[in-house]
Motif scaffolding. Structure first.
Motif, mmCIF file in Angstrom:
data_model
loop_
_atom_site.group_PDB
_atom_site.id
_atom_site.type_symbol
_atom_site.label_atom_id
_atom_site.label_comp_id
_atom_site.label_asym_id
_atom_site.label_seq_id
_atom_site.Cartn_x
_atom_site.Cartn_y
_atom_site.Cartn_z
ATOM 1 N N THR A 242 0.836 -1.199 0.000
ATOM 2 C CA THR A 242 0.000 0.000 0.000
ATOM 3 C C THR A 242 0.871 1.249 0.000
ATOM 4 O O THR A 242 2.054 1.212 0.369
ATOM 5 C CB THR A 242 -0.934 0.037 1.220
ATOM 6 O OG1 THR A 242 -0.132 0.058 2.414
ATOM 7 C CG2 THR A 242 -1.850 -1.177 1.244
ATOM 8 N N ALA A 243 0.265 2.356 -0.414
ATOM 9 C CA ALA A 243 0.937 3.651 -0.371
ATOM 10 C C ALA A 243 -0.123 4.727 -0.202
ATOM 11 O O ALA A 243 -1.167 4.683 -0.868
ATOM 12 C CB ALA A 243 1.738 3.890 -1.645
ATOM 13 N N PRO A 244 0.104 5.713 0.675
ATOM 14 C CA PRO A 244 -0.842 6.818 0.815
ATOM 15 C C PRO A 244 -0.718 7.777 -0.359
ATOM 16 O O PRO A 244 0.357 7.931 -0.938
ATOM 17 C CB PRO A 244 -0.404 7.477 2.130
ATOM 18 C CG PRO A 244 1.050 7.156 2.235
ATOM 19 C CD PRO A 244 1.223 5.806 1.622
ATOM 20 N N LEU A 245 -1.805 8.414 -0.719
ATOM 21 C CA LEU A 245 -1.823 9.340 -1.852
ATOM 22 C C LEU A 245 -2.727 10.515 -1.508
ATOM 23 O O LEU A 245 -3.857 10.319 -1.044
ATOM 24 C CB LEU A 245 -2.333 8.630 -3.108
ATOM 25 C CG LEU A 245 -2.223 9.393 -4.419
ATOM 26 C CD1 LEU A 245 -0.763 9.513 -4.842
ATOM 27 C CD2 LEU A 245 -3.016 8.687 -5.514
ATOM 28 N N THR A 246 -2.230 11.725 -1.731
ATOM 29 C CA THR A 246 -3.001 12.914 -1.399
ATOM 30 C C THR A 246 -3.186 13.776 -2.637
ATOM 31 O O THR A 246 -2.214 14.095 -3.331
ATOM 32 C CB THR A 246 -2.298 13.741 -0.305
ATOM 33 O OG1 THR A 246 -2.142 12.941 0.861
ATOM 34 C CG2 THR A 246 -3.115 14.972 0.044
ATOM 35 N N ALA A 247 -4.430 14.142 -2.914
ATOM 36 C CA ALA A 247 -4.748 15.064 -3.999
ATOM 37 C C ALA A 247 -5.441 16.270 -3.371
ATOM 38 O O ALA A 247 -6.492 16.137 -2.759
ATOM 39 C CB ALA A 247 -5.650 14.395 -5.030
ATOM 40 N N ALA A 248 -4.816 17.437 -3.501
ATOM 41 C CA ALA A 248 -5.368 18.623 -2.846
ATOM 42 C C ALA A 248 -5.332 19.812 -3.789
ATOM 43 O O ALA A 248 -4.338 20.051 -4.471
ATOM 44 C CB ALA A 248 -4.572 18.947 -1.580
ATOM 45 N N GLY A 249 -6.421 20.570 -3.831
ATOM 46 C CA GLY A 249 -6.478 21.810 -4.600
ATOM 47 C C GLY A 249 -6.217 21.644 -6.076
ATOM 48 O O GLY A 249 -5.761 22.567 -6.734
ATOM 49 N N GLY A 250 -6.462 20.421 -6.606
ATOM 50 C CA GLY A 250 -6.264 20.206 -8.034
ATOM 51 C C GLY A 250 -4.812 19.986 -8.402
ATOM 52 O O GLY A 250 -4.488 19.753 -9.549
ATOM 53 N N VAL A 251 -3.898 20.083 -7.416
ATOM 54 C CA VAL A 251 -2.482 19.836 -7.686
ATOM 55 C C VAL A 251 -2.103 18.516 -7.057
ATOM 56 O O VAL A 251 -2.188 18.371 -5.849
ATOM 57 C CB VAL A 251 -1.593 20.958 -7.101
ATOM 58 C CG1 VAL A 251 -0.120 20.663 -7.375
ATOM 59 C CG2 VAL A 251 -2.001 22.288 -7.688
ATOM 60 N N PRO A 252 -1.717 17.514 -7.854
ATOM 61 C CA PRO A 252 -1.437 16.202 -7.295
ATOM 62 C C PRO A 252 -0.248 16.230 -6.361
ATOM 63 O O PRO A 252 0.754 16.873 -6.620
ATOM 64 C CB PRO A 252 -1.156 15.337 -8.526
ATOM 65 C CG PRO A 252 -0.701 16.290 -9.572
ATOM 66 C CD PRO A 252 -1.459 17.565 -9.306
ATOM 67 N N GLY A 253 -0.362 15.511 -5.248
ATOM 68 C CA GLY A 253 0.759 15.346 -4.330
ATOM 69 C C GLY A 253 0.783 13.905 -3.896
ATOM 70 O O GLY A 253 -0.247 13.243 -3.881
ATOM 71 N N SER A 254 1.916 13.376 -3.497
ATOM 72 C CA SER A 254 1.983 11.977 -3.103
ATOM 73 C C SER A 254 3.078 11.769 -2.102
ATOM 74 O O SER A 254 3.942 12.614 -1.897
ATOM 75 C CB SER A 254 2.235 11.083 -4.330
ATOM 76 O OG SER A 254 3.539 11.301 -4.816
ATOM 77 N N HIS A 255 3.047 10.603 -1.466
ATOM 78 C CA HIS A 255 4.102 10.179 -0.561
ATOM 79 C C HIS A 255 4.599 8.837 -1.045
ATOM 80 O O HIS A 255 3.826 7.974 -1.424
ATOM 81 C CB HIS A 255 3.574 10.025 0.866
ATOM 82 C CG HIS A 255 2.917 11.281 1.383
ATOM 83 N ND1 HIS A 255 3.594 12.437 1.590
ATOM 84 C CD2 HIS A 255 1.624 11.538 1.711
ATOM 85 C CE1 HIS A 255 2.765 13.376 2.045
ATOM 86 N NE2 HIS A 255 1.558 12.847 2.112
ATOM 87 N N ALA A 256 5.908 8.649 -1.018
ATOM 88 C CA ALA A 256 6.449 7.351 -1.399
ATOM 89 C C ALA A 256 6.090 6.324 -0.341
ATOM 90 O O ALA A 256 5.848 6.651 0.811
ATOM 91 C CB ALA A 256 7.969 7.443 -1.556
ATOM 92 N N HIS A 257 6.061 5.050 -0.746
ATOM 93 C CA HIS A 257 5.745 3.953 0.169
ATOM 94 C C HIS A 257 6.729 3.932 1.330
ATOM 95 O O HIS A 257 7.938 4.034 1.157
ATOM 96 C CB HIS A 257 5.818 2.634 -0.599
ATOM 97 C CG HIS A 257 5.534 1.440 0.245
ATOM 98 N ND1 HIS A 257 4.411 1.309 0.995
ATOM 99 C CD2 HIS A 257 6.258 0.321 0.434
ATOM 100 C CE1 HIS A 257 4.423 0.159 1.621
ATOM 101 N NE2 HIS A 257 5.545 -0.462 1.302
ATOM 102 N N ASP A 258 6.203 3.826 2.562
ATOM 103 C CA ASP A 258 7.019 3.766 3.776
ATOM 104 C C ASP A 258 7.863 5.023 3.983
ATOM 105 O O ASP A 258 8.952 4.958 4.554
ATOM 106 C CB ASP A 258 7.937 2.535 3.757
ATOM 107 C CG ASP A 258 7.139 1.255 3.887
ATOM 108 O OD1 ASP A 258 7.640 0.212 3.443
ATOM 109 O OD2 ASP A 258 6.005 1.291 4.431
ATOM 110 N N ALA A 259 7.405 6.171 3.473
ATOM 111 C CA ALA A 259 8.143 7.411 3.647
ATOM 112 C C ALA A 259 7.273 8.430 4.342
ATOM 113 O O ALA A 259 6.051 8.356 4.305
ATOM 114 C CB ALA A 259 8.609 7.960 2.295
ATOM 115 N N THR A 260 7.895 9.404 4.999
ATOM 116 C CA THR A 260 7.135 10.464 5.650
ATOM 117 C C THR A 260 6.687 11.484 4.626
ATOM 118 O O THR A 260 7.156 11.514 3.487
ATOM 119 C CB THR A 260 8.000 11.137 6.716
ATOM 120 O OG1 THR A 260 9.184 11.649 6.087
ATOM 121 C CG2 THR A 260 8.403 10.147 7.789
#
Length: 326
Positions: A208-226
């Motif tokens: 699994t990996a967390p994924l954040t989409a905010a304000g129409g600008v894609p953002g993400s976090h790598a797996h097991d990363a802060t």
């Protein structure tokens, strides 16, 4: 008694017979020095040739029986282009539990079992690029639907528990249009060619990996990363050079599938509305897009490869168009 009887006095093998003393082949007969041919027996050279032919025929019959298959069983026939192992092999233990979507788990020992890790990185043009790092596993798109062979198969990608695409390789582009604003969880799970899910200790092999989409600008976090800072805003997306609009209703494609000619380097927008949930797939570009039922979905790509590429739906297997890139 007559000269053709055997094993009796005066018969073929008896005294005076063809093989007996004084017979054609007996002592003093035609086959012996000074003998004379008697009765209607076939000469010895001809009889020997007949026996040799019969023995050869029997040997060939035995060899043919052995070639029919191990233990006398017929050879297994399977689809051209697949090996015997691909047609009949299986691995692990099939469990009654499933992956939550109806695919049963296939248990294998932890030692040498498939493993997967997932990372998501923002794409400079649109969405995210996902990378699957696998161990003890290889992607086998050519044998999908065949038997389960250990360490082979494909992957499923899910967003918050909803299937987004089937993956046949380590990279996948996830368009921003498929990810609503907010924080989400991406999941990749490994499957065998027969669509069972690989499992260890009763749990599917997944990451699994967390994924954040905010304000129409894609953002993400790598797996097991802060969490990392959001990338700077990208320039507004360039308009497509060519737009293809397709509607799928009742298993029929409108307008009828045809070739769409584009120049290399042009941006192509594929706008598809389907009356049932499905997945759009562009062959050759490894681009996929989830098609929600009754809603228009758009896939934008840059035609940077020349050739003829089919655009189709996965679940219904319909060809929507063909991109001819020159």
């Amino acid at each position: 008694m007559n000269a053709d009887d055997t094993d009796v006095v005066g018969g073929a093998d008896g005294p005076g017979g063809a093989d007996g003393p004084g017979g054609a082949d007996g002592p003093g007969g035609a086959g012996w020095a000074g003998g004379a041919l008697r009765g209607r027996r076939v000469p010895r050279p001809a009889r020997r040739a007949a026996r040799t032919t019969a023995l050869l025929a029997f040997a060939l019959l035995l060899a043919g029986g052995a070639a029919a298959g191990c233990g006398g069983r017929a050879t297994t026939h399977h689809k051209p282009g697949t090996t015997h192992e691909q047609a009949s092999g299986s691995a692990g233990t099939l469990l009654t539990a499933d992956d939550g979507a109806g695919h049963r788990l296939r248990e294998v020992p932890a030692d040498g079992a498939p493993k997967v890790r997932l990372a998501a990185r923002p794409d400079s043009e649109d969405g995210w690029n996902l990378q699957l790092t696998v161990e003890n596993f290889r992607f086998t798109p050519d044998s999908t639907g065949g038997a389960a062979l250990r360490g082979a198969g494909h992957a499923h990608l899910e967003l918050d528990g909803r299937k987004v695409a089937r993956l046949y390789g380590p990279w996948y582009h996830l368009p921003a249009a498929q990810v609503p604003e907010g924080t989400h969880t991406l999941t990749v799970r490994l499957y065998a060619d027969d669509h069972t899910a690989w499992a260890v200790a009763g749990k599917p092999v997944e990451a699994t990996a967390p994924l954040t989409a905010a304000g129409g600008v894609p953002g993400s976090h790598a797996h097991d990363a802060t969490a990392s800072p959001q990338p700077p805003p990208q320039p507004s997306e360039q308009p497509a050079d060519r737009t293809v609009t397709v509607t799928v209703r009742g298993g029929k494609v409108s307008p009828a599938p045809a070739r769409t000619e584009v120049k290399r380097g042009e941006r192509v927008a594929l706008r598809v509305t389907s009356d049932r949930a499905d997945t759009l797939h562009v062959h050759g570009y490894d681009k996929e897009l989830a098609l929600p039922a009754g809603q228009e979905a758009t896939l934008v790509l840059t035609a940077d490869r020349t050739g003829l590429f089919e655009v189709e739906t996965h679940e219904s297997g319909l060809v929507l168009t063909q991109l001819l890139v020159r």
